[in-house]
Write a protein that holds these residues in place. Sequence first.
Motif, mmCIF file in Angstrom:
data_model
loop_
_atom_site.group_PDB
_atom_site.id
_atom_site.type_symbol
_atom_site.label_atom_id
_atom_site.label_comp_id
_atom_site.label_asym_id
_atom_site.label_seq_id
_atom_site.Cartn_x
_atom_site.Cartn_y
_atom_site.Cartn_z
ATOM 1 N N THR A 250 0.858 -1.182 0.000
ATOM 2 C CA THR A 250 0.000 0.000 0.000
ATOM 3 C C THR A 250 0.895 1.233 0.000
ATOM 4 O O THR A 250 1.715 1.407 0.901
ATOM 5 C CB THR A 250 -0.920 0.014 1.231
ATOM 6 N N LEU A 251 0.732 2.064 -1.013
ATOM 7 C CA LEU A 251 1.567 3.247 -1.149
ATOM 8 C C LEU A 251 0.747 4.435 -1.622
ATOM 9 O O LEU A 251 -0.386 4.276 -2.091
ATOM 10 C CB LEU A 251 2.726 2.991 -2.117
ATOM 11 N N GLU A 252 1.313 5.599 -1.470
ATOM 12 C CA GLU A 252 0.655 6.843 -1.843
ATOM 13 C C GLU A 252 0.276 6.826 -3.325
ATOM 14 O O GLU A 252 1.073 6.437 -4.181
ATOM 15 C CB GLU A 252 1.611 8.001 -1.552
ATOM 16 N N TRP A 253 -0.944 7.265 -3.635
ATOM 17 C CA TRP A 253 -1.380 7.352 -5.028
ATOM 18 C C TRP A 253 -0.813 8.633 -5.636
ATOM 19 O O TRP A 253 -0.934 9.705 -5.057
ATOM 20 C CB TRP A 253 -2.905 7.370 -5.097
ATOM 21 N N LEU A 254 -0.170 8.505 -6.787
ATOM 22 C CA LEU A 254 0.363 9.682 -7.467
ATOM 23 C C LEU A 254 -0.570 10.084 -8.601
ATOM 24 O O LEU A 254 -0.845 9.279 -9.499
ATOM 25 C CB LEU A 254 1.758 9.395 -8.044
ATOM 26 N N ASN A 255 -1.064 11.303 -8.549
ATOM 27 C CA ASN A 255 -1.851 11.833 -9.657
ATOM 28 C C ASN A 255 -0.903 12.424 -10.675
ATOM 29 O O ASN A 255 -0.091 13.294 -10.354
ATOM 30 C CB ASN A 255 -2.824 12.904 -9.157
ATOM 31 N N GLY A 256 -0.991 11.938 -11.882
ATOM 32 C CA GLY A 256 -0.094 12.426 -12.920
ATOM 33 C C GLY A 256 -0.411 11.774 -14.240
ATOM 34 O O GLY A 256 -1.421 11.078 -14.394
ATOM 35 N N PHE A 257 0.454 12.012 -15.208
ATOM 36 C CA PHE A 257 0.256 11.492 -16.555
ATOM 37 C C PHE A 257 1.424 10.599 -16.919
ATOM 38 O O PHE A 257 2.584 10.971 -16.712
ATOM 39 C CB PHE A 257 0.167 12.652 -17.561
ATOM 40 N N LYS A 258 1.126 9.410 -17.461
ATOM 41 C CA LYS A 258 2.204 8.542 -17.920
ATOM 42 C C LYS A 258 2.993 9.284 -18.995
ATOM 43 O O LYS A 258 2.431 10.057 -19.775
ATOM 44 C CB LYS A 258 1.641 7.236 -18.468
ATOM 45 N N ASP A 261 1.830 9.602 -22.489
ATOM 46 C CA ASP A 261 0.550 10.284 -22.706
ATOM 47 C C ASP A 261 0.836 11.757 -23.018
ATOM 48 O O ASP A 261 0.551 12.661 -22.230
ATOM 49 C CB ASP A 261 -0.328 10.140 -21.457
ATOM 50 N N THR A 262 1.412 11.992 -24.190
ATOM 51 C CA THR A 262 1.885 13.333 -24.547
ATOM 52 C C THR A 262 0.745 14.338 -24.638
ATOM 53 O O THR A 262 0.917 15.516 -24.290
ATOM 54 C CB THR A 262 2.638 13.296 -25.887
ATOM 55 N N LYS A 263 -0.404 13.880 -25.092
ATOM 56 C CA LYS A 263 -1.541 14.798 -25.254
ATOM 57 C C LYS A 263 -1.941 15.408 -23.912
ATOM 58 O O LYS A 263 -2.124 16.626 -23.790
ATOM 59 C CB LYS A 263 -2.722 14.040 -25.880
ATOM 60 N N SER A 264 -2.046 14.556 -22.865
ATOM 61 C CA SER A 264 -2.440 15.045 -21.536
ATOM 62 C C SER A 264 -1.368 15.941 -20.931
ATOM 63 O O SER A 264 -1.670 16.923 -20.246
ATOM 64 C CB SER A 264 -2.722 13.866 -20.602
ATOM 65 N N ASP A 296 13.952 -0.340 -14.186
ATOM 66 C CA ASP A 296 12.828 -0.596 -15.098
ATOM 67 C C ASP A 296 12.037 0.690 -15.344
ATOM 68 O O ASP A 296 10.852 0.764 -15.031
ATOM 69 C CB ASP A 296 11.919 -1.674 -14.491
ATOM 70 N N PRO A 297 12.690 1.721 -15.928
ATOM 71 C CA PRO A 297 12.007 3.006 -16.084
ATOM 72 C C PRO A 297 11.158 3.082 -17.357
ATOM 73 O O PRO A 297 11.337 3.966 -18.182
ATOM 74 C CB PRO A 297 13.176 3.990 -16.152
ATOM 75 N N HIS A 298 10.218 2.128 -17.543
ATOM 76 C CA HIS A 298 9.376 2.203 -18.746
ATOM 77 C C HIS A 298 8.266 3.239 -18.527
ATOM 78 O O HIS A 298 8.045 3.705 -17.403
ATOM 79 C CB HIS A 298 8.845 0.816 -19.118
ATOM 80 N N PRO A 299 7.549 3.626 -19.602
ATOM 81 C CA PRO A 299 6.582 4.734 -19.494
ATOM 82 C C PRO A 299 5.532 4.562 -18.402
ATOM 83 O O PRO A 299 5.064 5.550 -17.842
ATOM 84 C CB PRO A 299 5.933 4.753 -20.879
ATOM 85 N N GLY A 300 5.171 3.314 -18.077
ATOM 86 C CA GLY A 300 4.170 3.099 -17.047
ATOM 87 C C GLY A 300 4.660 3.339 -15.633
ATOM 88 O O GLY A 300 3.862 3.418 -14.690
ATOM 89 N N ASN A 301 5.976 3.462 -15.461
ATOM 90 C CA ASN A 301 6.549 3.643 -14.119
ATOM 91 C C ASN A 301 7.011 5.074 -13.844
ATOM 92 O O ASN A 301 7.539 5.361 -12.776
ATOM 93 C CB ASN A 301 7.746 2.698 -13.924
ATOM 94 N N LEU A 302 6.837 5.958 -14.833
ATOM 95 C CA LEU A 302 7.249 7.353 -14.681
ATOM 96 C C LEU A 302 6.064 8.261 -14.982
ATOM 97 O O LEU A 302 5.364 8.060 -15.973
ATOM 98 C CB LEU A 302 8.407 7.676 -15.633
ATOM 99 N N PHE A 303 5.858 9.249 -14.131
ATOM 100 C CA PHE A 303 4.708 10.142 -14.285
ATOM 101 C C PHE A 303 5.147 11.596 -14.334
ATOM 102 O O PHE A 303 6.033 12.015 -13.581
ATOM 103 C CB PHE A 303 3.748 9.970 -13.104
ATOM 104 N N ALA A 304 4.501 12.356 -15.228
ATOM 105 C CA ALA A 304 4.623 13.815 -15.196
ATOM 106 C C ALA A 304 3.504 14.323 -14.302
ATOM 107 O O ALA A 304 2.324 14.139 -14.611
ATOM 108 C CB ALA A 304 4.485 14.381 -16.601
ATOM 109 N N MET A 305 3.855 14.920 -13.175
ATOM 110 C CA MET A 305 2.842 15.371 -12.226
ATOM 111 C C MET A 305 2.393 16.798 -12.569
ATOM 112 O O MET A 305 3.155 17.563 -13.173
ATOM 113 C CB MET A 305 3.394 15.279 -10.806
ATOM 114 N N PRO A 306 1.159 17.153 -12.203
ATOM 115 C CA PRO A 306 0.617 18.469 -12.581
ATOM 116 C C PRO A 306 1.482 19.643 -12.129
ATOM 117 O O PRO A 306 1.471 20.696 -12.762
ATOM 118 C CB PRO A 306 -0.752 18.494 -11.885
#
Length: 571
Positions: A250-258, A261-264, A296-306
Amino acid sequence: MGSQTLTTNNRRYDPQEIARYYGYRPWLAWGRAIKIIGSFVVFLLALKWDEWFSLEEQNKYKRATQLRQLLTNLGPTFIKVGQALSTRPDLVRKDFLEELIKLQDQLPAFDNAIAYKIIETDLGRPVKDIYSELSPEPVAAASLGQVYRGRLYTGEEVAVKVQRPHLRPVLTLDLYLMRWAATWLSPWLPLNLGHDLTLIVDEFGSKLFEEIDYLNEGRNAEKFATNFRDDPRVKVPAIYWRYTSQQVLTLEWLNGFKLNDTKSIRAAGLDPEEIIKIGVTSGLQQLLEHGFFHADPHPGNLFAMPDGRMGYIDFGMMDQLDERTKETLVDAVVHLVNKDYIDLAQDYVNLGFLTPDTDIRPIVPALEMVLGNALEQNVGDFNFKSITDQFSELVYDYPFRVPAKFAVIIRSLVTQEGIALSLNRNFKIVEVAYPYVAKRLLTGESPQIRRRLLDVLFKDGKFQWERLENLIAIARTDGNFDVLPTAKLGLQYLLSDEGKYLRRQLVLALTEDDRLHTTEVQRLWNLVKDDLQPNRLFDVAIGVLTELSREGVAAILPSVTALTTFGDKQT
């Protein structure tokens, strides 16, 4: 000893114990062995068919796709094998490699009732007593587990990662069969591994067992967060240990964009260039400063945060570099920049790419051809992926092997460059990496980094004025680089006991070839004068001098006197 004892109580991979267990119960492995062998025999026959009827070129991409599908169908262990092989150009031919890079560890989600049962069994409480909310379906499902979105009763939004049921027995059996096959296949395989094949299986097994230990993943996340505690650009989720176990995280939920997901990302008003820069520089920090890196820094493991930060998740696959390896990596960068290909070849020996008994003389021209062409290009035309592709050609002509640790690093760098290219098609990794490395050399406070800087600045006993200019110019392209603290560090070092050799060398540099090098000094001053305002410069000089002892000042006087005397003679 029962199956439950073998697969549940033993958290670490123990090949001897696993071998003993199945050695007494071979019938437990027969069914799985038949399925694996059958799948590969069909695939190998297809390759032979192409060879017999000269269809190899026509069908090569079809066969590569079939290999990826075969590994996916065989389940989690073989998906992970495929991912590992995708980083090994020394073992896998190019068309297969390109297909394996696409290998995604996506599998259908398992039943919610089973996932909830695992949570309740591992945490010892009903799900409704732990989480005030939990998504009815997983938001993501991968080869080793799936993730739910939830909320604690204290209000924090969380991600809940639940491991696939009976995963450890599945992995254990597959690893046993792989190791058994390795013992008799190894002599027949023309592979440049550098190690016994069983040792490679054991290393893979150890990493896989670490990845399915969620307590270990939580510890990795906290160590990673500690390394970046002073970096406001990097976000690591907090771990809620009260609701974490071997199979539930159980870990903190990060709100961001994969990051794919360039459009977002653009719609949120974020600057893709800044996101790219954070990703590359934080990756270099992991390798060259911390030595503890995300493997393992694939796109699903890195987020651009707001808010513009880079968020990292999934710390199951991490690796550690020791101090000597970090120093050798910096050496390799220095030798590459200096175009010292003989020393660079020796770095490859020190890093394990070549065995100590390798004759490096015929390899040096090949390195110069591949890497020299790259360095002759404009920085903006440099592409890391193209260099690794060219380098992969060398491994078949020379006795290179790619150590597992560096296979992961190469994969990490290529993946990060691929992510960056998805955000900016004109992105060149060196445009970001060069300023970081230059700044690291100029501001490094450790004796090791200072030695590397001296290696850059002196060649064959002569001071390289142009290299210093280039380093400062490159470092200044990093918006966070301030030349004044660097000047202060340089002055402190110059006036220290350790700087005695450098003081002598600088006097010689300023007066070599029987002339004062005023032109070079003027060029340097023009480069930095805007940053060195007189009031700031005076404060730094006073600060440094007050830290010096009388003996320290006296120690530098002979050098200054020598320089003054020489100047008088010139006039």
